[in-house]
Design a protein around this motif. Structure first.
Motif, PDB file in Angstrom:
ATOM      1  N   VAL A   1       2.200   3.359   0.916  1.00 48.74           N
ATOM      2  CA  VAL A   1       2.432   3.809  -0.463  1.00 48.74           C
ATOM      3  C   VAL A   1       3.515   2.956  -1.114  1.00 48.74           C
ATOM      4  CG1 VAL A   1       3.324   5.701  -1.866  1.00 48.74           C
ATOM      5  CG2 VAL A   1       1.635   6.168  -0.078  1.00 48.74           C
ATOM      6  N   ARG A   2       4.591   2.703  -0.375  1.00 47.50           N
ATOM      7  CA  ARG A   2       5.670   1.861  -0.895  1.00 47.50           C
ATOM      8  C   ARG A   2       5.179   0.436  -1.148  1.00 47.50           C
ATOM      9  NH1 ARG A   2      10.130  -1.501   0.564  1.00 47.50           N
ATOM     10  NH2 ARG A   2       9.130  -1.995   2.557  1.00 47.50           N
TER      11      ARG A   2
ATOM     12  N   ALA B   1       2.250  -0.565  -1.926  1.00 52.08           N
ATOM     13  CA  ALA B   1       1.357  -0.636  -3.088  1.00 52.08           C
ATOM     14  C   ALA B   1       2.124  -0.813  -4.388  1.00 52.08           C
ATOM     15  CB  ALA B   1       0.494   0.617  -3.158  1.00 52.08           C
ATOM     16  N   THR B   2       3.389  -0.414  -4.408  1.00 52.36           N
ATOM     17  CA  THR B   2       4.196  -0.528  -5.633  1.00 52.36           C
ATOM     18  C   THR B   2       4.894  -1.874  -5.742  1.00 52.36           C
ATOM     19  OG1 THR B   2       6.238   0.354  -4.619  1.00 52.36           O
ATOM     20  CG2 THR B   2       4.653   1.948  -5.501  1.00 52.36           C
ATOM     21  N   LEU B   3       4.827  -2.682  -4.697  1.00 53.00           N
ATOM     22  CA  LEU B   3       5.554  -3.951  -4.657  1.00 53.00           C
ATOM     23  C   LEU B   3       4.623  -5.109  -4.986  1.00 53.00           C
ATOM     24  CD1 LEU B   3       7.624  -3.318  -1.404  1.00 53.00           C
ATOM     25  CD2 LEU B   3       8.410  -3.109  -3.777  1.00 53.00           C
ATOM     26  N   PRO B   4       5.157  -6.183  -5.555  1.00 52.64           N
ATOM     27  CA  PRO B   4       4.311  -7.342  -5.868  1.00 52.64           C
ATOM     28  C   PRO B   4       3.922  -8.094  -4.601  1.00 52.64           C
ATOM     29  CG  PRO B   4       6.613  -7.824  -6.335  1.00 52.64           C
ATOM     30  CD  PRO B   4       6.550  -6.368  -5.984  1.00 52.64           C
TER      31      PRO B   4
ATOM     32  N   ARG C   1       1.874  -7.179   1.079  1.00 53.96           N
ATOM     33  CA  ARG C   1       2.833  -6.772   2.095  1.00 53.96           C
ATOM     34  C   ARG C   1       2.131  -6.737   3.457  1.00 53.96           C
ATOM     35  NH1 ARG C   1       7.942  -7.165   0.147  1.00 53.96           N
ATOM     36  NH2 ARG C   1       8.640  -5.627   1.699  1.00 53.96           N
TER      37      ARG C   1
ATOM     38  N   GLU D   1       0.023  -3.766   4.515  1.00 48.77           N
ATOM     39  CA  GLU D   1      -1.287  -3.739   3.858  1.00 48.77           C
ATOM     40  C   GLU D   1      -2.253  -4.707   4.538  1.00 48.77           C
ATOM     41  OE1 GLU D   1      -0.359  -2.983  -0.802  1.00 48.77           O
ATOM     42  OE2 GLU D   1       0.474  -4.834   0.017  1.00 48.77           O
TER      43      GLU D   1
ATOM     44  N   LYS E   1      -3.653  -8.275  -3.784  1.00 48.73           N
ATOM     45  CA  LYS E   1      -3.900  -7.120  -2.924  1.00 48.73           C
ATOM     46  C   LYS E   1      -5.352  -6.653  -2.995  1.00 48.73           C
ATOM     47  CE  LYS E   1       0.715  -5.075  -3.851  1.00 48.73           C
ATOM     48  NZ  LYS E   1       1.320  -4.940  -2.528  1.00 48.73           N
TER      49      LYS E   1
END
Length: 342
Positions: A144-145, A147-150, A153, A156, A299
């Motif tokens: 979840v964290r 998904a909010t980052l550019p 990651r 993911e 992503k």
């Protein structure tokens, strides 16, 4: 055999980093890799255990060190080689084959198990289940964290690799700072594993993947490596591709040597004076009809790009997926325990 023995004991199951694949990682007693790479809930289990049984291990530093030291309990060691025993721990040492020892103990436990131990075993089983649930929730929270980052990651990326993988499969790993994400259960789970474990030559996993595919041609082989390792083995990969393809290389690109850079930062050294990483464009690859190379930055394209790469590999080609990664994308056990060995 190991799983049945653990069930008889009601014990949590751990492996060393290089021992992954020895047990079914979907088993309800499996809790990941011991020591340095263990998640926080798994380290809490270690802190409260009353016995450790080591089958065919050497109890090297990566297994016994990490955010939580082992409690002062007996350690039963089983090894075919006397030199494999650790003198650091008290407890019985059995010289012999671990399989035979575990089978014999399983039979004895089945014949002589006492009823009064059932309650304690049930409580411990509940603690194992609680730790496994906590680890799963930690993975969900990290995704979840992420998904909010550019950018992509690594959590993911591992989730997409596991979701698209076929069977049978093998993940071949390096020992760099960021590709150690794949050591962390349950961010990566299941399948076979080839891991260098301790200090190793740069590019070990990148080159070893070719040998793994040769030895197991019916397996889906993925190499999870850093850009430093890829550069060290790039010539081998290019030369082997026409005759010995079929390997998917997932290359984490942080511009150099993340493990050394993390140690530099920990020691407060000047990054300009000691430049172990130079983030920028991913390293070049050798193109050819047998090599398919893509750079993954989006992503939303992760799953489709990985599936396309796997299809290319299934036809005998070599696929390379370059994934630019952020310097702060460090595996949780290393990051949270503030453990960066020198």
């Amino acid at each position: 055999m190991v799983e049945r023995f653990a069930e008889r004991l009601g014990a949590a199951l751990f492996t060393t980093a290089s021992g992954r694949g020895a047990v079914d990682e979907r088993h309800p007693l499996f809790c990941g890799v011991a020591g340095l790479y263990a998640a926080a809930p798994a380290r809490a289990l270690w802190a409260s255990c009353d016995l450790v049984v080591s089958l065919a291990g050497r109890l090297e530093e990566t297994v016994v060190e990490g955010g939580t030291p082992w409690p002062p309990v007996e350690v039963v060691q089983v090894n075919v080689d006397p030199a494999g025993f650790s003198a650091e721990f008290s407890g019985p040492r059995v010289l012999g084959d671990a399989r035979h020892a575990a089978l014999g103990w399983s039979r004895a436990l089945g014949e002589h198990r006492k009823v009064e131990h059932a309650d304690a075993t049930e409580v411990w089983a509940g603690e194992i289940a609680h730790a496994r649930k906590a680890m799963s929730l930690d993975v969900e929270a990290e995704l979840v964290r992420a998904a909010t980052l550019p950018g992509v990651r690594i959590a993911e990326l591992l989730a997409a690799l596991d979701a698209t993988a076929g069977e049978p499969r093998v993940l071949v790993q390096e020992n760099g700072l960021q590709d150690m994400w794949s050591y962390c259960f349950p961010f990566h789970a299941g399948g076979g594993s080839i891991v260098p474990s301790e200090q190793t030559p740069l590019g070990f996993g990148a080159a070893a993947a070719i040998g793994v595919k040769r030895a197991a041609p019916d397996h889906e082989v993925t190499a999870f490596i850093g850009d430093g390792a890829f550069l060290a083995a790039r010539a081998d990969i290019a030369v082997a591709a026409p005759a010995h393809g079929g390997v998917l290389y997932v290359v984490l690109c942080n511009g150099g040597y993340g493990w050394l850079d993390a140690q530099r930062a920990r020691l407060g050294l000047d990054a300009d004076r000691y430049p172990f990483t130079r983030p920028g464009a991913p390293p070049p690859v050798v193109d050819g009809p047998d090599i398919r190379c893509r750079v993954l930055r989006d992503k939303s394209a992760l799953t489709s790009e990985i599936l396309a790469a796997r299809r290319f590999c299934s036809q005998g080609g070599t696929a390379v997926l370059m994934v630019p990664v952020a310097p702060d994308d460090i595996p949780p056990p290393i990051r949270d325990a503030e453990v960066v060995p020198q």
